[in-house]
Design an enzyme around this catalytic site. Structure first.
Site, PDB file in Angstrom:
ATOM      1  N   GLY A  51       0.834  -1.195   0.000  1.00 16.53           N
ATOM      2  CA  GLY A  51       0.000   0.000   0.000  1.00 16.53           C
ATOM      3  C   GLY A  51       0.863   1.237   0.000  1.00 16.53           C
ATOM      4  N   GLN A  56       3.138   9.875   1.002  1.00 19.23           N
ATOM      5  CA  GLN A  56       4.422   9.165   0.974  1.00 19.23           C
ATOM      6  C   GLN A  56       5.141   9.393  -0.350  1.00 19.23           C
ATOM      7  OE1 GLN A  56       2.420   5.229   2.102  1.00 19.23           O
ATOM      8  NE2 GLN A  56       4.441   5.096   3.063  1.00 19.23           N
ATOM      9  N   CYS A 111       6.465   0.084   6.985  1.00 16.37           N
ATOM     10  CA  CYS A 111       5.991   1.191   6.153  1.00 16.37           C
ATOM     11  C   CYS A 111       7.113   1.587   5.203  1.00 16.37           C
ATOM     12  CB  CYS A 111       5.623   2.365   7.060  1.00 16.37           C
ATOM     13  SG  CYS A 111       5.062   3.832   6.176  1.00 16.37           S
ATOM     14  N   LEU A 112       6.748   1.868   3.950  1.00 13.57           N
ATOM     15  CA  LEU A 112       7.770   2.269   2.978  1.00 13.57           C
ATOM     16  C   LEU A 112       8.437   3.575   3.384  1.00 13.57           C
ATOM     17  CD1 LEU A 112       6.040   1.354  -0.416  1.00 13.57           C
ATOM     18  CD2 LEU A 112       7.737   0.037   0.863  1.00 13.57           C
ATOM     19  N   HIS A 153      -3.875   1.547   7.995  1.00 11.69           N
ATOM     20  CA  HIS A 153      -2.511   2.097   7.964  1.00 11.69           C
ATOM     21  C   HIS A 153      -2.409   3.225   6.924  1.00 11.69           C
ATOM     22  CE1 HIS A 153       2.050   1.475   7.949  1.00 11.69           C
ATOM     23  NE2 HIS A 153       1.831   2.244   6.900  1.00 11.69           N
ATOM     24  N   GLU A 154      -2.932   2.968   5.732  1.00 11.74           N
ATOM     25  CA  GLU A 154      -2.811   3.968   4.656  1.00 11.74           C
ATOM     26  C   GLU A 154      -3.667   5.194   4.938  1.00 11.74           C
ATOM     27  OE1 GLU A 154      -0.381   3.603   2.851  1.00 11.74           O
ATOM     28  OE2 GLU A 154      -0.084   1.459   3.106  1.00 11.74           O
ATOM     29  N   HIS A 157      -2.097   7.756   7.073  1.00 11.47           N
ATOM     30  CA  HIS A 157      -1.168   8.672   6.389  1.00 11.47           C
ATOM     31  C   HIS A 157      -1.902   9.928   5.906  1.00 11.47           C
ATOM     32  CE1 HIS A 157       2.582   6.492   6.405  1.00 11.47           C
ATOM     33  NE2 HIS A 157       2.074   5.417   5.827  1.00 11.47           N
TER      34      HIS A 157
HETATM   35 ZN    ZN Z   1       2.954   3.594   5.720  1.00 12.06          ZN
END
Ligand code: ZN
Length: 198
Positions: A51, A56, A111-112, A153-154, A157
């Site tokens: 995701g 991000q 997380c990226l 999670h997304e 953000h």
């Molecule tokens: Zn993340």
């Protein structure tokens, strides 16, 4: 080949202010948004994520790419898993969680934007997602399993939150040193991580 045709894809890392902002709604699904969606899907694949939220990618818009694997389907799948997992990668426009289950579960997240750091996060087990897709469909479905967790999670953000803001005091202590190092490293690299693709 005469030219170096390598393209660079950049994601923002923890400490970048774009990750701490509340993202703006998408008002119009135009060519710019469709292009952003293509780039975000590419970034998700290149960085091996399940995701990615637009902040991000450095864009403060309420847009999310999900690429949750089909084999994450729960043993007793929620309607959302059955409906959405076959449609990955899926682009959500202005997604919302309209309700959350009382039952909660804890699982390690990564997380990226927080490379190489994993920690347990407690969240509602299931959420009802309401969202438009890039194609203009409206989705409203209860999502559990990895999908439900990834959605939460997304969407965090989009509110300027990262999973590291949701750790128990013990879990936060465990990763505090690594997070400090990541932020110090980020300060030198303008909070960017980059990968080259052909
Ligand atoms: Zn993340």
């Amino acid at each position: 080949m005469l030219f170096n045709s390598k393209k660079r894809i950049t994601l923002r890392t923890l400490g970048d202010e774009v990750l701490a902002k509340v993202a703006e709604p998408v008002l119009n699904v135009d060519d710019e948004i469709r292009q952003l969606a293509r780039e975000m899907i590419e970034a998700t694949v290149v960085f091996n994520g399940i995701g990615l939220a637009a902040p991000q990618y450095g864009v403060s818009k309420r847009m999310v790419v999900l690429d949750v694997p089909m084999d994450s389907m729960s043993e007793i799948p929620t309607p959302g898993e059955e409906q959405l997992l076959p449609r990955m990668p899926l682009v959500l426009i202005n997604p919302e969680i309209i309700s959350s289950s009382n039952s909660r579960s804890t699982r390690d997240e990564g997380c990226l934007s927080v490379p190489d750091i994993y920690a347990p996060v407690e969240r509602p087990e299931k959420v009802v997602l309401r969202s438009m897709t890039l194609d203009g469909d409206m989705i409203e479905a209860e999502c559990g399993g990895l999908l439900g967790r990834c959605i939460q999670h997304e969407l965090d953000h989009l509110e300027g939150k990262c999973f590291t803001d949701r750790l128990s005091p013990e879990a936060a202590r465990e990763v505090a040193g690594e997070i400090k190092r990541l932020i110090r490293y980020g300060e030198k690299k303008s909070f960017m991580r980059t990968k080259s693709v052909k």
